[in-house]
Write a protein that holds these residues in place. Structure first.
Motif, PDB file in Angstrom:
ATOM      1  N   LYS A   2       0.832  -0.980  -0.093  1.00 40.96           N
ATOM      2  CA  LYS A   2       0.015  -0.005   0.041  1.00 40.96           C
ATOM      3  C   LYS A   2       0.921   1.272  -0.009  1.00 40.96           C
ATOM      4  O   LYS A   2       2.058   1.344   0.607  1.00 40.96           O
ATOM      5  N   ALA A   3       0.266   2.377  -0.596  1.00 43.51           N
ATOM      6  CA  ALA A   3       0.977   3.406  -0.518  1.00 43.51           C
ATOM      7  C   ALA A   3       0.043   4.440   0.327  1.00 43.51           C
ATOM      8  O   ALA A   3      -1.190   4.571  -0.080  1.00 43.51           O
ATOM      9  N   VAL A   4       0.501   4.967   1.456  1.00 42.82           N
ATOM     10  CA  VAL A   4      -0.241   5.803   2.534  1.00 42.82           C
ATOM     11  C   VAL A   4       0.220   7.395   1.949  1.00 42.82           C
ATOM     12  O   VAL A   4       1.441   7.784   1.932  1.00 42.82           O
ATOM     13  N   PHE A  49      -4.127   2.397  -2.191  1.00 37.70           N
ATOM     14  CA  PHE A  49      -3.861   3.691  -1.630  1.00 37.70           C
ATOM     15  C   PHE A  49      -4.503   3.751  -0.309  1.00 37.70           C
ATOM     16  O   PHE A  49      -5.929   3.378  -0.380  1.00 37.70           O
ATOM     17  N   VAL A  50      -4.051   4.368   0.584  1.00 40.76           N
ATOM     18  CA  VAL A  50      -4.767   4.774   1.776  1.00 40.76           C
ATOM     19  C   VAL A  50      -4.496   6.388   1.948  1.00 40.76           C
ATOM     20  O   VAL A  50      -3.310   6.745   2.360  1.00 40.76           O
ATOM     21  N   VAL A  51      -5.623   7.195   2.102  1.00 36.28           N
ATOM     22  CA  VAL A  51      -5.354   8.541   2.196  1.00 36.28           C
ATOM     23  C   VAL A  51      -5.711   8.954   3.502  1.00 36.28           C
ATOM     24  O   VAL A  51      -7.116   8.861   4.001  1.00 36.28           O
ATOM     25  N   PHE A  64     -13.228  11.185  -4.889  1.00 30.67           N
ATOM     26  CA  PHE A  64     -13.051   9.856  -5.236  1.00 30.67           C
ATOM     27  C   PHE A  64     -14.199   9.022  -5.355  1.00 30.67           C
ATOM     28  O   PHE A  64     -14.223   7.869  -6.362  1.00 30.67           O
ATOM     29  N   LEU A  65     -15.441   9.111  -4.542  1.00 37.87           N
ATOM     30  CA  LEU A  65     -16.661   8.708  -4.835  1.00 37.87           C
ATOM     31  C   LEU A  65     -17.357   8.894  -6.044  1.00 37.87           C
ATOM     32  O   LEU A  65     -17.843   8.162  -6.821  1.00 37.87           O
ATOM     33  N   TRP A  93      -7.561   1.633  -9.538  1.00 39.37           N
ATOM     34  CA  TRP A  93      -6.968   1.709  -8.050  1.00 39.37           C
ATOM     35  C   TRP A  93      -7.960   1.577  -7.112  1.00 39.37           C
ATOM     36  O   TRP A  93      -9.194   1.598  -7.210  1.00 39.37           O
ATOM     37  N   SER A  94      -7.242   1.039  -5.811  1.00 43.04           N
ATOM     38  CA  SER A  94      -8.125   0.886  -4.784  1.00 43.04           C
ATOM     39  C   SER A  94      -8.027   2.031  -3.682  1.00 43.04           C
ATOM     40  O   SER A  94      -6.469   2.015  -3.365  1.00 43.04           O
ATOM     41  N   VAL A  95      -8.749   2.870  -3.621  1.00 41.56           N
ATOM     42  CA  VAL A  95      -8.627   4.080  -2.503  1.00 41.56           C
ATOM     43  C   VAL A  95      -9.406   4.032  -1.167  1.00 41.56           C
ATOM     44  O   VAL A  95     -10.555   3.964  -1.279  1.00 41.56           O
ATOM     45  N   THR A  96      -8.773   4.092  -0.212  1.00 43.08           N
ATOM     46  CA  THR A  96      -9.225   4.074   0.944  1.00 43.08           C
ATOM     47  C   THR A  96      -8.993   5.556   1.717  1.00 43.08           C
ATOM     48  O   THR A  96      -8.007   5.850   1.569  1.00 43.08           O
TER      49      THR A  96
END
Length: 258
Positions: A2-4, A49-51, A64-65, A93-96
């Motif tokens: 993951k990239a935070v 990604f975790v934002v 992102f939504l 992408w998977s974005v949290t």
């Protein structure tokens, strides 16, 4: 892996823009700078990604939504409301996006995200800087080193504090974040991190660049990957203008993707 991304600060030095939106959502070339950062990581095969949001986090959530809808062509039947998607230009992408608190400091934000990040190696950066740094090489050096954290060391004069490095330029002996500038190498903000660091963070008031980094140094576990290429942060309107001009030239140094 993951990239935070730290994305929760007030961005007060860019207040002309950040009164309306969080700093990572300030646009360069019609796209938020966080998008550019994520594209850099995607170039090296990182697409999870975790934002870490805080200030105006709803702006980030809504971006992102609505990303798929805004990036796609469609046909809509106005009578029924049925939508047929024609073509999508979105990313894989998977974005949290996490609300880590309005007043929480950087390391505190990271610790709040531990359950999402998990007990595995991760990448970490700030939501306001771009570079042509070779993420793959940085990870490879980190794996060989046995360090808990490897930061990217870059050249930047003036208002940043220099790092104290060992003679082989691979280990950090002193970390002076944004002290009185004396040139030299500075923290470029692209990290490779092991989960052991979570236990070095006290709580919400902990700043990543202070106690956690000092504790990693005390254990001899803070390494440096020396990046000799391009790096630019966006701390002011002037910095934004520099980035805009480079993007408009069609040859932005951080644009590693096609």
């Amino acid at each position: 892996m993951k990239a935070v991304i730290f994305a929760g600060g007030f961005g007060s030095r860019l207040s002309e823009e950040t009164t309306l939106r969080p700093k990572p959502m300030v646009e360069v070339g019609g796209r938020p700078i966080i998008w550019h950062i994520m594209k850099i990581y995607e170039h090296y095969g990182i697409n999870e990604f975790v934002v870490l949001g805080g200030y105006k986090v709803d702006f980030i959530k809504n971006y992102f939504l609505n990303y798929h809808d805004q990036s796609s062509d469609f046909t809509i039947d106005l009578a029924s409301g049925k939508i047929r998607w024609q073509y999508s230009r979105t990313e894989n992408w998977s974005v949290t996006v996490l609300d880590t608190g309005l007043e929480t400091m950087t390391a505190g934000r990271l610790k709040r995200a531990r359950r999402v990040i998990g007990d595995e190696r991760f990448l970490l950066t700030y939501g306001d800087g771009v570079s042509d740094v070779n993420i793959r090489e940085a990870i490879a050096q980190h794996e060989r080193s046995g360090n808990w954290v490897t930061l990217t060391a870059v050249s930047q004069p003036g208002r940043y504090g220099a790092l104290g490095l060992t003679e082989d330029m691979t280990q950090v002996r002193a970390f002076r974040e944004k002290a009185a500038g004396d040139g030299g190498l500075i923290n470029g903000g692209f990290f490779v991190v092991e989960p052991q660091v979570f236990d070095l963070i006290d709580g919400d008031e902990s700043v990543w660049e202070e106690e956690p980094m000092e504790r990693v140094i005390e254990r001899g576990k803070l390494g440096a990957y020396w990046h000799r290429g391009y790096w630019q942060s966006m701390d002011s309107v002037r910095d934004k203008m520099v980035l805009e001009k480079q993007w408009e030239s069609g040859n932005a140094p951080w644009k590693l993707w096609d």
